[in-house]
Design an enzyme around this catalytic site. Structure first.
Site, PDB file in Angstrom:
ATOM      1  N   GLU A   1       6.787  -3.049   1.739  1.00  0.00           N
ATOM      2  CA  GLU A   1       6.556  -2.358   0.754  1.00  0.00           C
ATOM      3  C   GLU A   1       7.462  -2.197   0.053  1.00  0.00           C
ATOM      4  O   GLU A   1       7.734  -0.809  -0.960  1.00  0.00           O
ATOM      5  CB  GLU A   1       5.366  -1.915   0.418  1.00  0.00           C
ATOM      6  CG  GLU A   1       3.597  -1.953   1.385  1.00  0.00           C
ATOM      7  CD  GLU A   1       3.006  -2.911   1.076  1.00  0.00           C
ATOM      8  OE1 GLU A   1       2.930  -3.325  -0.423  1.00  0.00           O
ATOM      9  OE2 GLU A   1       2.296  -3.752   1.210  1.00  0.00           O
TER      10      GLU A   1
ATOM     11  N   CYS B   1       5.748   1.434  -8.628  1.00  0.00           N
ATOM     12  CA  CYS B   1       6.745  -0.766  -8.713  1.00  0.00           C
ATOM     13  C   CYS B   1       5.905  -1.659  -9.209  1.00  0.00           C
ATOM     14  O   CYS B   1       6.304  -3.116  -9.214  1.00  0.00           O
ATOM     15  CB  CYS B   1       5.827   0.014  -6.778  1.00  0.00           C
ATOM     16  SG  CYS B   1       4.869   0.343  -6.242  1.00  0.00           S
TER      17      CYS B   1
END
Ligand code: NAD
Length: 509
Positions: A261, A295
């Site tokens: 991720e 993110c």
């Protein structure tokens, strides 16, 4: 130590005690990770680093041999206790997230809520792990799939979601019958200690071995020890693409599994038909919220040329009214950057943007917020930069509140710009034109793991699978069927006849 320093440190001490542990104080000669608060820049504690990672992995391996055979719904009981304890400690843990990661109060609490939500999901999931039965070509046979636990899992996390990402992974792993070794970011060790104390209490209440979920403290070297260990069946790593590029080949070299991720570079296309009020609200939250340190933060607006000027004017006006300051204050909407390194990244990106033809229309500078913040606390004005065209700085992720604005004239061009970056995490389109919305979500639309209509790219719920493509790493965590990533599939064929027919009609003797 000044009075200001005492305040944040004392709050952290009180919270750690409330969740059943203590504020550590490592011997000055011992290896340690420095816990600091970006709110004031002060050092809160020296947290002893884990020196014997091997012993932790050995315990995780040993615990796995029992845990894998515990029925999944019984494993779910640990997760139910965890969810209950997180409800009890939500206010404290949320405040510690604010203290250590700099998130505003409601986002700190929101992060803990996300942990509670995934626990609820995990309890239900513990009764829903299933495989298929598949039609076989052979009479008197049955073919089926089973999903079995994988082994000890390493969870390596980033500073910006210091607790939620652990829970996405750990809840699914525990329900799946895996054990977990967690290495939180070296920038957020205290939230790691707090969550570990809560997790151990949950295991104790459910009568489970506390070694099913352990914690190691340290920097990259401790992460590497997990990455290289053949007993670790899966390395789930959240962080920069730089980190992922180091981790992935090392795990592949020993035929382990990775779940990555990594960084994002998320865009919003704003079409002429967009509801402009809703769009401005959605863009400001996604770009300036969490001081641009998600993110999924919005980093690029791709606005139709007919509405770009008005949109930029509205965004700049909204930016001018954003309260910046200590995230512990009730009315603050933008807190600090995590540290000086992040501030250096902010200034370097703005210099590069200027060299590449950009012009700043809002923000661009450091803010002195006063109060308790010291020289080592870094607050900046969220910044908007108009760019004449796609350029190198726009194509790279800077983990700070910088929003680049590009324009387009036709929708295909907008989609091409959305996709013309190395990362593929999140994306959105603001439009009331059904054709544009569906086109954006289609196979020839956004190439990201997350694609939204009329909401910004950040702020996902736990029910969907979370993750992205290209340099974001391809992993999926959290909801939907992400649990499959934490299990191994076996295909079983059972012959309940007295014949032995071979597949594909093969004859043998
Ligand atoms: P980082 O890459 O500096 O560190 C992340 C973690 O990886 C830390 O625990 C660190 O100690 C560890 N690490 C670094 N190098 C390693 C190596 N070679 N081997 C093993 N472990 C190693 O990231 P950060 O600054 O903490 O976080 C910000 C980054 O994380 C941004 O790029 C952001 O987009 C990304 N992020 C992605 C997601 C997602 O779900 N896609 C979520 C949060 C953050």
């Amino acid at each position: 130590m000044t009075t200001a320093q005492t305040t944040v440190t004392d709050r952290a001490r009180r919270i750690l005690e409330a969740v059943g542990t203590t504020l550590p104080d490592a011997d000055p000669s011992a290896e340690a990770v420095i816990a600091r608060s970006p709110i004031t820049g002060e050092t809160i504690a020296r947290v002893p680093a884990t020196t014997d990672v091997d012993a932790v992995i050995a315990r995780a391996q040993q615990a796995f041999t029992t845990w894998r055979s515990v029925p999944a719904p019984v494993r779910g009981a640990v997760v139910r206790e965890l969810g209950e304890l997180l409800r009890e400690h939500k206010a404290d843990l949320g405040e510690l997230v604010s203290i250590e990661a700099g998130k505003i109060r409601s986002e700190g609490l929101g992060e803990v809520q996300e942990m509670i939500d995934i626990c609820d999901f995990g309890v239900g999931l513990s009764r829903q792990l299933y495989g298929l039965t598949i039609a076989t070509e052979r009479p008197g046979h049955r073919m089926m799939e089973q999903w079995h636990p994988l082994g000890p899992i390493a969870v390596i996390t980033a500073f910006n979601f210091p607790v939620a990402v652990w829970s996405w992974n750990t809840v699914l792993a525990l329900v799946s019958g895996d054990t977990v070794v967690w290495k939180p970011s070296e920038k957020t060790p205290l939230t790691g200690l707090a969550v570990q104390a809560i997790m151990e209490e949950a295991a104790r209440r459910a009568g489970a071995d506390p070694a099913i979920a352990q914690l190691v403290i340290g920097d990259r070297a401790v992460g590497e020890a997990l990455v290289d260990d053949t007993r670790i069946a899966l390395v789930s790593a959240t962080g920069s693409t730089r980190m992922g590029a180091q981790v992935a080949p090392r795990v592949a070299a020993r035929f382990g599994r990775v779940l990555l991720e990594l960084g994002g570079n998320n865009a919003a296309i704003v079409a002429p038909s967009a509801d402009i009020d809703l769009t401005v609200r959605g863009l400001v939250f996604s770009a300036a919220g969490t001081a641009g340190q998600r993110c999924t933060s919005l980093r690029r607006v791709i606005a139709h040329e007919s509405i770009a000027d008005e949109l930029v004017e509205r965004l700049a006006k909204a930016y001018a009214s954003l309260p910046i300051g200590s995230p512990l204050e009730a009315d603050t909407l933008v807190g600090p950057l995590i540290d000086q390194q992040a501030y250096n990244g902010f200034t370097a990106a703005l210099s590069a943007a200027a060299e590449q033809g950009g012009s700043i229309v809002a923000g661009g500078d450091r803010v002195a917020v006063g109060g308790d913040s010291g020289d080592d606390a870094y607050y900046v004005h969220p910044t908007i930069v108009r760019m004449p065209e796609q350029s190198a700085v726009v194509r790279s992720e800077t983990f700070a509140p910088i929003l680049y604005v590009l324009t387009y004239s036709d929708f295909d061009e907008a989609i091409a710009l959305n996709n013309d970056v190395p990362q593929g995490l999140s994306s959105s389109v603001f439009t009331t034109d059904l054709r544009e919305a569906e086109r954006f979500l289609s196979a020839s639309g956004s190439d990201c793991g997350i694609a939204n209509v009329n909401i910004g790219p950040s702020g996902a719920e736990i029910g969907g699978a979370f993750g992205g493509e290209k340099e974001t790493g391809g992993g999926r965590e959290s909801g939907s069927d992400a649990w499959r990533g934490y299990m191994r599939r076996t295909t079983n064929t059972v012959n309940y006849s007295s014949e032995l027919p071979l597949a594909q009609g093969v004859q043998f003797g």
